[in-house]
Design a protein around this motif. Structure first.
Motif, PDB file in Angstrom:
ATOM      1  N   ASP A 262     -17.544  11.175  -5.519  1.00 26.86           N
ATOM      2  CA  ASP A 262     -17.950  11.342  -4.135  1.00 26.86           C
ATOM      3  C   ASP A 262     -17.609  10.240  -3.349  1.00 26.86           C
ATOM      4  O   ASP A 262     -17.713  10.276  -2.232  1.00 26.86           O
ATOM      5  N   ASP A 263     -17.887   9.058  -3.778  1.00 26.17           N
ATOM      6  CA  ASP A 263     -17.615   7.793  -3.229  1.00 26.17           C
ATOM      7  C   ASP A 263     -15.900   7.458  -2.810  1.00 26.17           C
ATOM      8  O   ASP A 263     -15.199   8.112  -3.437  1.00 26.17           O
ATOM      9  N   ASP A 264     -15.921   6.559  -1.846  1.00 25.50           N
ATOM     10  CA  ASP A 264     -14.443   6.322  -1.309  1.00 25.50           C
ATOM     11  C   ASP A 264     -14.660   4.753  -0.900  1.00 25.50           C
ATOM     12  O   ASP A 264     -15.693   4.180  -0.487  1.00 25.50           O
ATOM     13  N   PHE A 265     -13.367   4.357  -0.748  1.00 29.26           N
ATOM     14  CA  PHE A 265     -13.369   2.877  -0.073  1.00 29.26           C
ATOM     15  C   PHE A 265     -12.074   2.743   0.712  1.00 29.26           C
ATOM     16  O   PHE A 265     -10.981   3.461   0.590  1.00 29.26           O
ATOM     17  N   SER A 266     -11.794   1.776   1.507  1.00 31.39           N
ATOM     18  CA  SER A 266     -10.624   1.614   2.371  1.00 31.39           C
ATOM     19  C   SER A 266     -10.522  -0.087   2.471  1.00 31.39           C
ATOM     20  O   SER A 266     -11.644  -0.535   2.882  1.00 31.39           O
ATOM     21  N   LEU A 267      -9.436  -0.681   2.348  1.00 35.21           N
ATOM     22  CA  LEU A 267      -9.192  -1.987   2.741  1.00 35.21           C
ATOM     23  C   LEU A 267      -8.127  -2.261   3.521  1.00 35.21           C
ATOM     24  O   LEU A 267      -7.078  -1.517   3.560  1.00 35.21           O
ATOM     25  N   LEU A 268      -8.147  -3.114   4.538  1.00 31.64           N
ATOM     26  CA  LEU A 268      -7.179  -3.398   5.600  1.00 31.64           C
ATOM     27  C   LEU A 268      -6.976  -4.948   5.976  1.00 31.64           C
ATOM     28  O   LEU A 268      -8.026  -5.482   5.975  1.00 31.64           O
ATOM     29  N   GLN A 269      -5.765  -5.271   5.806  1.00 29.62           N
ATOM     30  CA  GLN A 269      -5.617  -6.751   6.199  1.00 29.62           C
ATOM     31  C   GLN A 269      -4.484  -6.666   7.284  1.00 29.62           C
ATOM     32  O   GLN A 269      -3.541  -6.291   7.048  1.00 29.62           O
ATOM     33  N   ILE A 270      -4.945  -7.138   8.454  1.00 24.42           N
ATOM     34  CA  ILE A 270      -4.082  -7.101   9.743  1.00 24.42           C
ATOM     35  C   ILE A 270      -2.826  -7.993   9.411  1.00 24.42           C
ATOM     36  O   ILE A 270      -3.223  -9.376   9.170  1.00 24.42           O
ATOM     37  N   ALA A 271      -1.786  -7.492   9.436  1.00 24.10           N
ATOM     38  CA  ALA A 271      -0.512  -8.529   9.320  1.00 24.10           C
ATOM     39  C   ALA A 271      -0.495  -9.505  10.421  1.00 24.10           C
ATOM     40  O   ALA A 271      -0.895  -9.457  11.686  1.00 24.10           O
ATOM     41  N   ASN A 272      -0.270 -10.846   9.636  1.00 20.68           N
ATOM     42  CA  ASN A 272       0.037 -12.173  10.444  1.00 20.68           C
ATOM     43  C   ASN A 272      -1.253 -12.309  11.247  1.00 20.68           C
ATOM     44  O   ASN A 272      -1.233 -12.725  12.354  1.00 20.68           O
ATOM     45  N   SER A 273      -2.406 -12.195  10.624  1.00 20.33           N
ATOM     46  CA  SER A 273      -3.823 -12.461  11.201  1.00 20.33           C
ATOM     47  C   SER A 273      -4.762 -12.857  10.239  1.00 20.33           C
ATOM     48  O   SER A 273      -4.604 -12.702   8.984  1.00 20.33           O
ATOM     49  N   ASP A 274      -5.861 -13.377  10.905  1.00 22.51           N
ATOM     50  CA  ASP A 274      -7.094 -13.657  10.049  1.00 22.51           C
ATOM     51  C   ASP A 274      -7.900 -12.564  10.074  1.00 22.51           C
ATOM     52  O   ASP A 274      -9.208 -12.832   9.702  1.00 22.51           O
ATOM     53  N   TRP A 275      -7.644 -11.244  10.310  1.00 18.24           N
ATOM     54  CA  TRP A 275      -8.657 -10.171  10.319  1.00 18.24           C
ATOM     55  C   TRP A 275      -8.545  -9.241   9.254  1.00 18.24           C
ATOM     56  O   TRP A 275      -7.396  -8.760   8.808  1.00 18.24           O
TER      57      TRP A 275
END
Length: 623
Positions: free
Chosen positions: A363-376
């Motif tokens: 039932d669990d889930d996750f997501s990862l996001l690295q904004i391109a060309n940034s430190d976010w």
């Protein structure tokens, strides 16, 4: 013999002698009671043999004997008549062999004189003999008195003309002579009897000691045979080490185990002589008896004991696949790693044992996001409600929308504006008015994004529920989000949370909890993304700025519950430091996402839910 047995039973029942309870219990059986009766009977027979002693004491002289002459004659005639009834042949003792011949006797003896002789003789006999010889001594005494009285009677008839003074003098002389002879004879007999008694006493004591030893041996044998042995339960897959416990009412200290005698059904166990314990490495659940020998008081005995091997709890959990054809399929595990120049984004999720055992999906889930060309960077984890039929899809939709919304919001224009605002945040003056203004401004901007995420999730879940013809709560889920800005001088983190689980930011010698977990009245209860939290969304947004950020961790309750267990545990910084110290080597692996997936398969009793963890970890850290 039967009468003696009854008396012994009564003595044992009353127990006025304070006998030991085990001794009394031993003689409750008829066989043991008969043996004891025979022993007592033999001891009683031996004590019946006693020396016969006679002591004749010199009578006192009595005045006014002439006045009592007639009275004494009547009394002597009555005594003669009574003593004639006693047959002198009934007793064959040393006293009956004494020939006391009195040529001159008292013409008259008062009643008190006869009583004194009788009392003194009785005293000597009572001091010399036991109760079993009293009857014989009385008869012997009566026989001697009978002879004396007969002689007195004869002398009275022969000479009535001798005056009383001469008779008393002669009687005294003769009586003293007889008394001296009797005393001399008694001394000889006493020496002989004392020697005989001493020998008999020694023989009796030897017999008693022998009987006592035999009884002690019986009790010792019975005690050893009653010993029971016990060892601790073993557990499959774990090292075993247990002392042998003796189950007995009394303490046994002198037992010695013979190491080479221990026999086990396999080679998993052995007896360690140095520690006097059973040791081994059990591989699977089982139960068996093992035998051994032990020594007590130089005697060797054989013992037996049972050993139970409890199965490894992990082996009891079944792994069942979900039924085929169900909607919203989800893989049992998922992992991801995003590498940046200074940080790594790492996440892993796996199906819990309770779900494996029930044959249900993760039932669990996750997501990862690295904004391109940034430190976010953006990290999100979600935990679908176990009671909701399609919560696995609700959690997937929630983290997916988080990723989409922040990918849209963190465009080049907004990032530049955010970066400029962050520069004005003064870390050394957190209460400065300008810092407060910047903090509120940034917090409001992120709140607007979180609100759009919230609305989008509810809209999509409503639409999906209509398609599946179920209620929206069938997709219930929690949600934890962290947006991180990584810079050499400043690190900003904004969080949003609904439900249980935890978000923590780690700095140098610092940890900051960045959410407040929602708990219910009972264990396992929490809040979910629904319309009931609309009015409190603002309180669910947190923001912070740190000089040096080592890591950020987000985790569902499948990890936070077994690690921290309570709200007080979540607030305990040392527990967070301990967790980080355990995770850091895992996150430093070449494939940290795979290592993290394996780490979260740890076993803790009572905690078998799905487990998901997402981390932002600073590379090349110097500890």
């Amino acid at each position: 013999m039967q009468e003696l047995t009854c008396k012994i039973k009564k003595i044992l029942a009353v127990n006025e002698l304070g006998l030991d309870d085990q001794f009394i219990k031993f003689f409750e059986t008829e066989q043991q009671l008969q043996q004891l009766s025979k022993l007592v009977y033999e001891l009683k027979k031996q004590s019946a043999t006693q020396p016969l002693l006679t002591e004749i004491l010199e009578p006192e002289c009595i005045e006014n004997e002439q006045n009592n002459s007639h009275e004494n004659e009547c009394q002597l005639q009555q005594a003669q008549t009574q003593l004639d009834l006693v047959e002198s042949s009934e007793l064959d003792t040393d006293h009956s062999k004494l020939n006391i011949e009195n040529t001159t006797v008292l013409s008259t003896l008062t009643q008190s004189e006869e009583q004194d002789i009788s009392d003194q003789t009785t005293d000597v006999l009572e001091n010399s003999l036991g109760d079993n010889a009293k009857e014989i001594d009385d008869k012997s005494e009566n026989n001697i008195l009978n002879q004396s009285i007969a002689a007195i009677s004869k002398n009275q008839n022969d000479d009535h003309r001798i005056n009383n003074a001469e008779n008393i003098e002669i009687a005294s002389t003769e009586f003293a002579s007889v008394n001296e002879s009797t005393i001399a004879l008694d001394e000889i007999l006493l020496d002989v009897d004392q020697h005989t008694l001493e020998q008999e006493k020694q023989q009796q004591q030897a017999k008693i000691d022998q009987n006592r030893a035999e009884i002690t041996d019986v009790f010792t044998q019975r005690r050893i045979n009653d010993l029971k042995f016990q060892v601790d339960n073993a557990r499959a897959g774990q090292h075993y080490d247990s002392k042998i416990k003796i189950i007995f009412t009394q303490k046994v200290d002198d037992i010695e185990y013979i190491a080479d005698s221990f026999k086990f059904p396999n080679d998993d166990f052995y007896f360690d002589e140095a520690t006097q314990s059973i040791q081994g490495e059990p591989k699977q659940a089982d139960e068996f008896d093992f035998s051994f020998q032990y020594r007590v008081n130089f005697e060797v005995y054989t013992g037996q004991c049972r050993l139970n091997i409890i199965p490894d709890p992990r082996s009891l959990w079944k792994v069942i696949e979900p039924e085929a054809g169900q909607a919203f399929f989800k893989a049992h595990t998922d992992q991801l790693c995003i590498d940046t120049p200074h940080y790594q984004l790492i996440a892993a999720s796996r199906r819990g044992r309770s779900h494996e055992h029930a044959g249900s999906f993760r039932d669990d889930d996750f997501s990862l996001l690295q904004i391109a060309n940034s430190d976010w960077s953006v990290l999100a984890v979600a935990d679908g409600a176990g009671s909701a039929e399609y919560s696995r899809e609700g959690s997937r939709i929630a983290v997916e929308i988080v990723q989409k919304e922040f990918q849209r919001y963190l465009n080049e224009y907004n990032i530049d504006a955010l970066n400029e605002d962050i520069k004005q945040w003064q870390l050394d003056q957190p209460q400065h008015a300008e810092t407060q203004r910047i903090a509120n401004k940034l917090n409001q901007q992120f709140y607007n994004v979180y609100y759009e995420i919230y609305r989008s999730i509810l809209t999509q879940l409503d639409q999906l529920a209509t398609e599946q013809n179920v209620a929206t709560k069938a997709f219930s889920t929690t949600l934890l989000v962290a947006v991180v800005y990584q810079h050499a001088e400043k690190n900003l983190i904004s969080t949003f949370s609904v439900g249980d689980g935890a978000i923590a930011a780690f700095g140098q010698d610092m940890v900051r909890l960045m959410n407040v977990a929602d708990g219910g009245e009972y264990a396992g209860q929490t809040k979910f993304l629904d319309r009931s939290i609309h009015q409190e969304l603002g309180s669910r947004v947190k923001i912070g700025c740190f000089k040096d950020l080592k890591a950020v961790l987000l985790m569902t309750d499948g990890i936070s519950d077994p690690v921290f267990e309570t709200d007080a545990g979540l607030a305990n910084q040392q527990k967070w430091f301990d967790l980080y110290a355990e995770l850091e080597p895992v996150l430093q692996q070449d494939q940290p996402e795979q290592a993290l997936l394996e780490w979260m398969h740890f076993f803790k009793t009572g905690h078998h839910d799905d487990r998901t963890l997402a981390a932002l970890y600073k590379k090349n850290q110097v500890n």
